[in-house]
Design a protein around this motif. Structure first.
Motif, mmCIF file in Angstrom:
data_model
loop_
_atom_site.group_PDB
_atom_site.id
_atom_site.type_symbol
_atom_site.label_atom_id
_atom_site.label_comp_id
_atom_site.label_asym_id
_atom_site.label_seq_id
_atom_site.Cartn_x
_atom_site.Cartn_y
_atom_site.Cartn_z
ATOM 1 N N LEU A 181 -4.605 14.061 -9.477
ATOM 2 C CA LEU A 181 -5.045 13.111 -8.456
ATOM 3 C C LEU A 181 -4.155 13.275 -7.231
ATOM 4 O O LEU A 181 -2.934 13.334 -7.360
ATOM 5 C CB LEU A 181 -4.902 11.667 -8.956
ATOM 6 C CG LEU A 181 -5.318 11.338 -10.385
ATOM 7 C CD1 LEU A 181 -5.006 9.882 -10.696
ATOM 8 C CD2 LEU A 181 -6.778 11.636 -10.585
ATOM 9 N N THR A 182 -4.756 13.347 -6.070
ATOM 10 C CA THR A 182 -3.980 13.240 -4.842
ATOM 11 C C THR A 182 -4.353 11.902 -4.229
ATOM 12 O O THR A 182 -5.526 11.531 -4.179
ATOM 13 C CB THR A 182 -4.264 14.390 -3.846
ATOM 14 O OG1 THR A 182 -5.646 14.418 -3.533
ATOM 15 C CG2 THR A 182 -3.843 15.726 -4.433
ATOM 16 N N VAL A 183 -3.337 11.175 -3.809
ATOM 17 C CA VAL A 183 -3.556 9.834 -3.271
ATOM 18 C C VAL A 183 -2.826 9.698 -1.942
ATOM 19 O O VAL A 183 -1.730 10.221 -1.769
ATOM 20 C CB VAL A 183 -3.074 8.738 -4.257
ATOM 21 C CG1 VAL A 183 -3.847 8.804 -5.565
ATOM 22 C CG2 VAL A 183 -1.585 8.845 -4.536
ATOM 23 N N VAL A 184 -3.451 8.999 -1.011
ATOM 24 C CA VAL A 184 -2.795 8.717 0.268
ATOM 25 C C VAL A 184 -3.389 7.444 0.850
ATOM 26 O O VAL A 184 -4.581 7.171 0.700
ATOM 27 C CB VAL A 184 -2.910 9.899 1.260
ATOM 28 C CG1 VAL A 184 -4.337 10.130 1.699
ATOM 29 C CG2 VAL A 184 -1.993 9.726 2.451
ATOM 30 N N GLY A 185 -2.525 6.645 1.458
ATOM 31 C CA GLY A 185 -2.974 5.415 2.090
ATOM 32 C C GLY A 185 -1.804 4.727 2.757
ATOM 33 O O GLY A 185 -0.657 5.166 2.636
ATOM 34 N N ASP A 186 -2.084 3.650 3.458
ATOM 35 C CA ASP A 186 -1.020 2.875 4.083
ATOM 36 C C ASP A 186 -0.109 2.327 2.986
ATOM 37 O O ASP A 186 -0.584 1.802 1.971
ATOM 38 C CB ASP A 186 -1.597 1.723 4.902
ATOM 39 C CG ASP A 186 -2.371 2.212 6.121
ATOM 40 O OD1 ASP A 186 -2.063 3.312 6.610
ATOM 41 O OD2 ASP A 186 -3.278 1.479 6.569
ATOM 42 N N ASP A 187 1.195 2.458 3.184
ATOM 43 C CA ASP A 187 2.150 2.018 2.172
ATOM 44 C C ASP A 187 2.127 0.503 2.038
ATOM 45 O O ASP A 187 2.034 -0.217 3.035
ATOM 46 C CB ASP A 187 3.556 2.500 2.545
ATOM 47 C CG ASP A 187 4.532 2.324 1.402
ATOM 48 O OD1 ASP A 187 4.106 2.390 0.227
ATOM 49 O OD2 ASP A 187 5.725 2.108 1.667
ATOM 50 N N ARG A 188 2.164 0.041 0.805
ATOM 51 C CA ARG A 188 2.267 -1.378 0.499
ATOM 52 C C ARG A 188 2.662 -1.538 -0.953
ATOM 53 O O ARG A 188 2.507 -0.610 -1.752
ATOM 54 C CB ARG A 188 0.962 -2.102 0.798
ATOM 55 C CG ARG A 188 -0.206 -1.591 -0.037
ATOM 56 C CD ARG A 188 -1.518 -2.098 0.434
ATOM 57 N NE ARG A 188 -1.819 -3.408 -0.091
ATOM 58 C CZ ARG A 188 -2.976 -3.990 0.043
ATOM 59 N NH1 ARG A 188 -3.943 -3.394 0.723
ATOM 60 N NH2 ARG A 188 -3.199 -5.174 -0.454
ATOM 61 N N ALA A 189 3.158 -2.677 -1.294
ATOM 62 C CA ALA A 189 3.589 -2.946 -2.666
ATOM 63 C C ALA A 189 2.401 -2.889 -3.623
ATOM 64 O O ALA A 189 1.293 -3.314 -3.275
ATOM 65 C CB ALA A 189 4.260 -4.315 -2.745
ATOM 66 N N GLY A 190 2.628 -2.358 -4.811
ATOM 67 C CA GLY A 190 1.624 -2.402 -5.878
ATOM 68 C C GLY A 190 0.700 -1.211 -5.984
ATOM 69 O O GLY A 190 -0.148 -1.176 -6.886
ATOM 70 N N LEU A 191 0.823 -0.225 -5.117
ATOM 71 C CA LEU A 191 -0.111 0.910 -5.167
ATOM 72 C C LEU A 191 0.020 1.700 -6.470
ATOM 73 O O LEU A 191 -0.986 2.045 -7.097
ATOM 74 C CB LEU A 191 0.099 1.835 -3.967
ATOM 75 C CG LEU A 191 -0.271 1.243 -2.604
ATOM 76 C CD1 LEU A 191 0.082 2.213 -1.490
ATOM 77 C CD2 LEU A 191 -1.744 0.874 -2.557
#
Length: 170
Positions: free
Chosen positions: A6-16
């Motif tokens: 899996l490659t994952v990317v998104g705005d950083d935030r708690a709980g990802l």
């Protein structure tokens, strides 16, 4: 079992991480290996999971629920091969930051058929020198047929040319 990457990317935030881990576990998957980081305010990573083959499609679909939170791409991992024996070479690169260091080092490795297994880089302020330092750690797989002395010589020549320190360990 089948391996999914899996490659994952998104705005950083708690709980990802917990959110992805929950979905993997809910679908019978096992989190095997990962490289995750916060980069310039974005959370990015690569995750290897194993899952029963009959549940892989179900996991792929479940991961789409993360749209808007994380962009996830799923790739089926390659089956393990009986590879010829190989060695590993670790390079530590340190020097003044400038464009092209990764390109130059990886070109030497490519010319000799070395495969990069891990690469980590960072830049940081060099307060005493008034600039930025670039640091990299590269772990490369060296096929048994490769003359490591030749590769070492080329990397040492390159280090002098681009004015960085390169430390090599087998």
């Amino acid at each position: 079992m089948i391996t999914l990457v899996l490659t994952v990317v998104g705005d950083d935030r708690a709980g990802l991480v917990a959110t992805v881990a929950d979905i993997v576990e809910e679908h019978g998957g096992n989190w095997e290996n990962s490289r995750l980081a916060e980069l310039a305010g974005a959370f990015a990573g690569v995750i290897e999971v194993s899952v029963p083959e009959d549940r892989a499609d179900e996991l792929r679909v479940a991961l789409t629920v993360l749209d808007g939170l994380l962009t996830v791409a799923v790739h089926t991992g390659a089956a393990e091969k009986d590879a010829a024996p190989s060695r590993h070479l670790t390079l530590q690169v340190l020097g003044n930051d400038r464009p092209g260091i990764v390109r130059d080092v990886s070109a030497v490795l490519r010319e000799h058929d070395l495969s990069i297994e891990r690469l980590s880089t960072e830049t940081r302020d060099a307060a005493m020198y008034g600039g930025r330092l670039f640091e990299a750690t590269v772990v490369a797989r060296v096929p048994a047929s490769v003359d490591l002395g030749v590769v070492t010589g080329e990397l040492e020549r390159l280090a002098t040319e681009i004015q960085v320190d390169v430390t090599l360990t087998e």
